[in-house]
Write an enzyme that holds these catalytic residues in place. Structure first.
Site, PDB file in Angstrom:
ATOM      1  N   ASP A  27     -25.211  28.609  16.012  1.00  0.00           N
ATOM      2  CA  ASP A  27     -26.402  27.950  16.549  1.00  0.00           C
ATOM      3  C   ASP A  27     -26.032  26.820  17.504  1.00  0.00           C
ATOM      4  OD1 ASP A  27     -29.088  27.421  16.877  1.00  0.00           O
ATOM      5  OD2 ASP A  27     -29.263  26.220  15.064  1.00  0.00           O
ATOM      6  N   HIS A 220     -33.261  23.287   7.726  1.00  0.00           N
ATOM      7  CA  HIS A 220     -32.627  23.341   9.049  1.00  0.00           C
ATOM      8  C   HIS A 220     -33.503  22.557  10.021  1.00  0.00           C
ATOM      9  CE1 HIS A 220     -30.200  25.845  12.072  1.00  0.00           C
ATOM     10  NE2 HIS A 220     -31.042  25.155  12.827  1.00  0.00           N
ATOM     11  N   CYS A 253     -32.303  26.157  20.939  1.00  0.00           N
ATOM     12  CA  CYS A 253     -32.773  27.538  20.808  1.00  0.00           C
ATOM     13  C   CYS A 253     -33.021  28.090  22.203  1.00  0.00           C
ATOM     14  CB  CYS A 253     -34.054  27.602  19.979  1.00  0.00           C
ATOM     15  SG  CYS A 253     -34.739  29.273  19.876  1.00  0.00           S
ATOM     16  N   ASN A 262     -29.321  20.235  16.744  1.00  0.00           N
ATOM     17  CA  ASN A 262     -29.422  20.236  15.295  1.00  0.00           C
ATOM     18  C   ASN A 262     -29.074  18.871  14.722  1.00  0.00           C
ATOM     19  OD1 ASN A 262     -29.730  23.226  14.454  1.00  0.00           O
ATOM     20  ND2 ASN A 262     -28.059  23.302  15.937  1.00  0.00           N
TER      21      ASN A 262
END
Length: 312
Positions: A27, A220, A253, A262
């Site tokens: 990610d 998350h 994303c 994140n």
């Protein structure tokens, strides 16, 4: 580099131990515009493991046309060998074709990536909610038959850039459907970082009411509005013990422009160590790894702890 550590003042409202589910290699890197060399990714995973991270999501077997950064999944796992396999080295698989590739690479754990909203499901998976759950059913069934550990990600759990607020009941319904397929763990994604502490509590409470307790849940959070750490601590106080984080705060994303980085693993570890919560991680090694990766990406780490201890 400074060896400063937080003063430890135990917080009895938090769990004694927390598992950090590291998402940096997958990610964290998936949205990078410049291609990161495979050897750098290999070294990244190895450095993370040396810092004490047990669970590291290494890559994704998505179609390379959609996420070119992760087109080297087979090569990466081949170079990692046994270091990239097992139940604590999950990979993302979007569909049966992705699972086939993952199985051929010898993985021991996979994750599917669903959505709590119709719009994002269509943008990310090119399918609506009903169709996406149907698509994941044979993936989870076969993965379980092959003895793999399976995780279900659900994105847009706290808000959607196209649909706005997402009703808690709607999120719970999607989560329940995915877990009913046979997944071992659920990860609640605040993809655009709009969640708040009360919202976290309400969602976890609603999930528990349908039989998905905090022992089966990971969280998350993205830090778009600076709420990721606060929301994480709220989830931990409600019984969650698995937290997704990305070393250096890398990530975003590719299908949601408003999704920023994140929660940084270092920021999480600083807070938990200060509260007397065990993570098994070496903060100095994490900071050094973030500095190393920031040099390769040619920009400072967004992690506040990295900047404080290492100057960025």
């Amino acid at each position: 580099m400074s060896r400063a550590l937080p003063q430890v003042e135990p917080d009895p409202s938090l769990p004694e131990e927390v598992t950090v589910y590291e998402v940096g290699p997958r990610d964290g890197l998936q949205n990078e515009k410049a291609t990161v060399p495979t050897q750098v990714k290999v070294e990244f995973v190895r450095r993370l493991a040396a810092a004490g991270l047990g669970t590291i999501e290494t890559t994704s077997f998505v179609d390379p046309r959609w996420v070119p950064q992760l087109a080297d999944a087979e090569e990466l796992l081949g170079l990692l060998g046994d270091e990239g396999r097992g139940a604590r080295r999950p990979v993302l698989v979007p569909n049966v074709r992705g699972l086939d590739r993952a199985l051929a690479a010898g993985v021991g754990a996979v994750a599917v990536f669903g959505s709590a909203t119709e719009t994002f499901a269509r943008k990310n998976l090119n399918r609506g909610l009903e169709e996406s759950v149907a698509m994941f059913a044979p993936v989870v069934e076969r993965a379980r038959a092959e003895g793999l550990w399976v995780r279900a990600y659900v994105s847009m759990c706290f808000g959607d850039p196209w649909e706005g607020p997402v009703p808690v009941a709607q999120v719970v319904d999607v989560c329940r459907r995915l877990m009913d397929l046979g997944c071992d763990q659920l990860s609640l994604g605040d993809t655009i970082g709009v969640g708040t502490v009360g919202h976290v509590h309400r969602l976890l409470e609603a999930l528990a009411a349908v039989g998905i307790g905090p022992e089966r849940v990971g969280v998350h959070f993205h830090d778009t509005y600076g709420q990721a750490l606060a929301n994480t601590l709220a989830a931990l106080r409600d019984g969650v013990t698995v937290v997704d984080a990305s070393t250096g705060g890398l990530g975003g994303c590719p299908y949601a422009r408003s999704a920023t980085g994140n929660l940084a693993t270092e920021d999480l570890v600083w807070a938990l160590e200060g509260a007397g919560v065990r993570t098994g991680l070496r903060l100095d090694a994490l900071v050094e790894t973030s500095r190393w990766m920031a040099e390769r990406l040619d920009r400072p780490s967004p992690s506040r702890v990295v900047r404080a201890l290492a100057g960025g």
